[in-house]
Design an enzyme around this catalytic site. Structure first.
Site, PDB file in Angstrom:
ATOM      1  N   HIS A  39     -54.583 -13.908  -9.727  1.00  0.00           N
ATOM      2  CA  HIS A  39     -55.718 -14.711  -9.778  1.00  0.00           C
ATOM      3  C   HIS A  39     -55.784 -15.415  -8.538  1.00  0.00           C
ATOM      4  CE1 HIS A  39     -57.170 -15.169 -14.135  1.00  0.00           C
ATOM      5  NE2 HIS A  39     -56.514 -13.956 -14.234  1.00  0.00           N
TER       6      HIS A  39
ATOM      7  N   GLY B  86     -58.520 -14.720  -1.620  1.00  0.00           N
ATOM      8  CA  GLY B  86     -57.439 -13.952  -0.986  1.00  0.00           C
ATOM      9  C   GLY B  86     -56.006 -14.293  -1.320  1.00  0.00           C
TER      10      GLY B  86
ATOM     11  N   ASP C  18     -53.647 -16.499  -0.638  1.00  0.00           N
ATOM     12  CA  ASP C  18     -53.584 -17.623   0.129  1.00  0.00           C
ATOM     13  C   ASP C  18     -52.972 -18.818  -0.242  1.00  0.00           C
ATOM     14  OD1 ASP C  18     -55.650 -18.188  -1.053  1.00  0.00           O
ATOM     15  OD2 ASP C  18     -56.954 -18.621   0.420  1.00  0.00           O
TER      16      ASP C  18
ATOM     17  N   SER D 161     -53.955 -20.716  -2.567  1.00  0.00           N
ATOM     18  CA  SER D 161     -55.252 -21.626  -3.008  1.00  0.00           C
ATOM     19  C   SER D 161     -55.127 -22.100  -4.397  1.00  0.00           C
ATOM     20  CB  SER D 161     -56.607 -21.149  -2.475  1.00  0.00           C
ATOM     21  OG  SER D 161     -56.957 -19.869  -3.092  1.00  0.00           O
TER      22      SER D 161
ATOM     23  N   PRO E 152     -62.713 -11.099 -12.422  1.00  0.00           N
ATOM     24  CA  PRO E 152     -63.350 -10.345 -13.585  1.00  0.00           C
ATOM     25  C   PRO E 152     -63.338 -10.996 -14.849  1.00  0.00           C
ATOM     26  CG  PRO E 152     -61.299  -9.441 -12.975  1.00  0.00           C
ATOM     27  CD  PRO E 152     -61.645 -10.644 -12.119  1.00  0.00           C
TER      28      PRO E 152
ATOM     29  N   THR F 252     -49.476  -4.198 -19.544  1.00  0.00           N
ATOM     30  CA  THR F 252     -48.286  -3.951 -20.376  1.00  0.00           C
ATOM     31  C   THR F 252     -47.386  -5.072 -20.638  1.00  0.00           C
ATOM     32  OG1 THR F 252     -46.410  -2.284 -20.677  1.00  0.00           O
ATOM     33  CG2 THR F 252     -46.656  -3.354 -18.522  1.00  0.00           C
TER      34      THR F 252
ATOM     35  N   ASP G 199     -48.910  -5.307 -26.052  1.00  0.00           N
ATOM     36  CA  ASP G 199     -48.446  -3.878 -26.728  1.00  0.00           C
ATOM     37  C   ASP G 199     -47.238  -4.140 -27.565  1.00  0.00           C
ATOM     38  OD1 ASP G 199     -46.316  -3.786 -24.984  1.00  0.00           O
ATOM     39  OD2 ASP G 199     -47.429  -2.691 -23.366  1.00  0.00           O
TER      40      ASP G 199
ATOM     41  N   ASP H   2     -43.287  -1.191 -18.895  1.00  0.00           N
ATOM     42  CA  ASP H   2     -43.327   0.014 -19.147  1.00  0.00           C
ATOM     43  C   ASP H   2     -44.644   0.736 -19.155  1.00  0.00           C
ATOM     44  OD1 ASP H   2     -44.276  -0.705 -21.569  1.00  0.00           O
ATOM     45  OD2 ASP H   2     -42.217  -0.682 -22.531  1.00  0.00           O
TER      46      ASP H   2
END
Length: 332
Positions: free
Chosen positions: A69, A75, A77, A79, A169, A200, A252, A259
């Site tokens: 995140h 970038g 950095d 922040s 996203p 995972t 999972d 894994d």
């Protein structure tokens, strides 16, 4: 690299190395950046994080997500560590973004920073500490040992919450958009599929899968095992309240171990997020899902390479940026 080739160079207790230290690193970073100014840096970070990992088995997933995140907004950095009360901006910083819901362990980086400052004052950036903490999180969970170049500097500002939400996203992101996102960071399709294997570790909050479970038919995917879907609906009922938004499901069966079970799950129709379900169906990614499900070493190799490329995102080096003495505070 195929599994037959990999087997010739891997042993049971191999330490994975994904870059040649003799070669110049990308983005102005270096594997020897702190050799003189803070030669014990990696040992300090590892020792500082050890009790955190021991006392909280969820912390590796949290620190890995923290890096994702940070690097995906403005970038790598640091922040994401800037607090509202210390931000020079009038708009809320990155942590105010709705997509940063559930981000944890920011205070762990502050603690590591204080330990580093005792031995190497004003030398090591918080941005590098986030990357090193995520690297340690992967290894302590059973994943590969990843060598990462260092030398990032810290930003003096944080993105506003709207900008952060636009950069991260969404839970409904599909394969096409994810590939485009990671391709922009220089990842191959194989590496992009590998970096998604970070799922995972850890959990997914119910609020992030409500559309998939209860949304219009067009929002759903057919690649979900019916029994698995029923189990998710029991944990995440449609009538979930704001108080229950902290409810979650494990990613999972081995959610605390790094894994390749993630890929086996997706092929069995146990993918939780939309992208998890689409990976084994998409012609661009299906072969890599099968490869990683069958060969853990191939997954580890590709993940290490992808991790390093992610750590290059938008880095500040040289005269750009600063080295903050406290990670949540920007001095002026």
């Amino acid at each position: 690299m195929g599994s037959s080739t990999m087997s010739l160079i891997l042993t049971f207790l191999i330490t994975y190395s994904f870059a040649d230290a003799s070669k110049p690193s990308s983005k102005g970073l270096s594997f020897s950046f702190y050799n003189k100014t803070c030669p014990r840096l990696e040992d300090i970070v590892r020792d500082a994080l050890a009790p955190i990992f021991t006392n909280d088995p969820t912390s590796p997933a949290a620190l890995l997500r923290l890096m994702f995140h940070d690097c995906q907004v403005q970038g790598c950095d640091a922040s994401i560590l800037i607090d509202l009360s210390n931000s020079s901006s009038l708009t809320p910083p990155e942590m105010g973004a709705s997509k940063n819901f559930g981000i944890r362990k920011r205070e762990s980086i502050d603690m590591v920073k204080s330990r580093v400052e005792e031995e190497c004052p004003r030398q090591v950036s918080c941005a590098d500490l986030i990357v090193l903490a995520a690297r340690e999180a992967v290894e302590v969970s059973g994943g590969p040992r990843i060598r990462v170049p260092l030398g990032r500097r810290d930003s003096t500002t944080a993105s506003g919450s709207e900008t952060a939400d636009a950069s991260l996203p969404s839970a409904d992101t599909g394969v096409h958009d994810a590939l485009r996102l990671f391709n922009k960071l220089g990842m191959t399709t194989e590496e992009a599929v590998a970096i998604m294997g970070a799922h995972t570790l850890g959990v997914t909050h119910c609020l992030n899968i409500m559309n998939r479970l209860y949304g219009p038919l067009g929002d759903k995917t057919s690649n979900m095992n019916p029994e698995f879907e029923l189990a998710l609906k029991v944990i995440c009922p449609e009538s979930i309240t704001a108080i229950q938004n902290a409810s979650f499901v494990f990613n999972d069966p081995s959610a605390f171990i790094f894994d390749n079970w993630y890929y086996r799950n997706t092929m069995a129709g146990h993918g939780i997020l939309k992208i998890d379900a689409e990976l084994p169906l998409n012609p661009e990614t299906a072969a890599y899902v099968e490869q990683f499900a069958a060969h853990r070493e191939d997954f580890f190799q590709a993940f290490g390479s992808a991790f390093v490329k992610l750590s290059y995102a938008g880095v500040l080096t040289g005269n750009n940026g600063v080295v903050r003495s406290m990670c949540n505070f920007v001095e002026f």
